[in-house]
Design an enzyme around this catalytic site. Sequence first.
Site: not given
Ligand code: SAH
Length: 201
Positions: A55
């Site tokens: 993010s």
């Molecule tokens: N907080 C992260 C943002 C990653 S983007 C950072 O700081 O890098 C959101 C993430 O959510 C992705 O890696 C994706 O694989 C994950 N995601 C999507 N659906 C999900 C679910 N049902 N359970 C766990 N993770 C999930």
Amino acid sequence: MDREAFLRSLPARVHDERVQAAMAAVPRELFVWPELAAAAYEDAPLRIGLGQTISQPTLVAHMCELLELRPTDRVLDVGTGSGYHAAILSRLCARVWGIELERQLALRATQALRAAGIDNVTVLCGDGAAGLPEHAPYDAVNVAATAHGIVPAALEQQLALGGRLVAPVADDEGEQLVLVRRFEHGLERVRLESVRFVPLR
Ligand code: SAH
């Protein structure tokens, strides 16, 4: 922007001093691919593989401000991805549990957190929409992937009394951050600004 310029620009964009200090303490370059390290201090999301992104740092900061974290809080981070958001949360509370659907990302996040010297975050691989009942209730829940229509009920159920949850939710009106707070008489949900996250799967 380099790290120094990024840190100089923070007070204008992030008002909570504890959050500013957390941003200053976590090297974002450890959470991105080596070839993107030069872009680590742009205020932008970056690719982390498997179609996912780390993010935008000021959005991470803003979500941390909304959670009003205290040093004793226990926090659940859903969609841990690169681990960067969990790392910032970890500087503001006692303990973080992260859940990431993609095993490869969960492993990489664990390595990045270790490289950053952070030892109060545990990253697990699984479906974060179900939360993590074994360590509930949480003082705060952070969600970094967009749910459709409503915040997953399991996440709200795992909030402690007085607990806060922030999550992107999409509906006909678009995609917005929703802030949930648990009171004795029930839950309060407030819609905030428009955002863009990857979908919660
Ligand atoms: N907080 C992260 C943002 C990653 S983007 C950072 O700081 O890098 C959101 C993430 O959510 C992705 O890696 C994706 O694989 C994950 N995601 C999507 N659906 C999900 C679910 N049902 N359970 C766990 N993770 C999930």
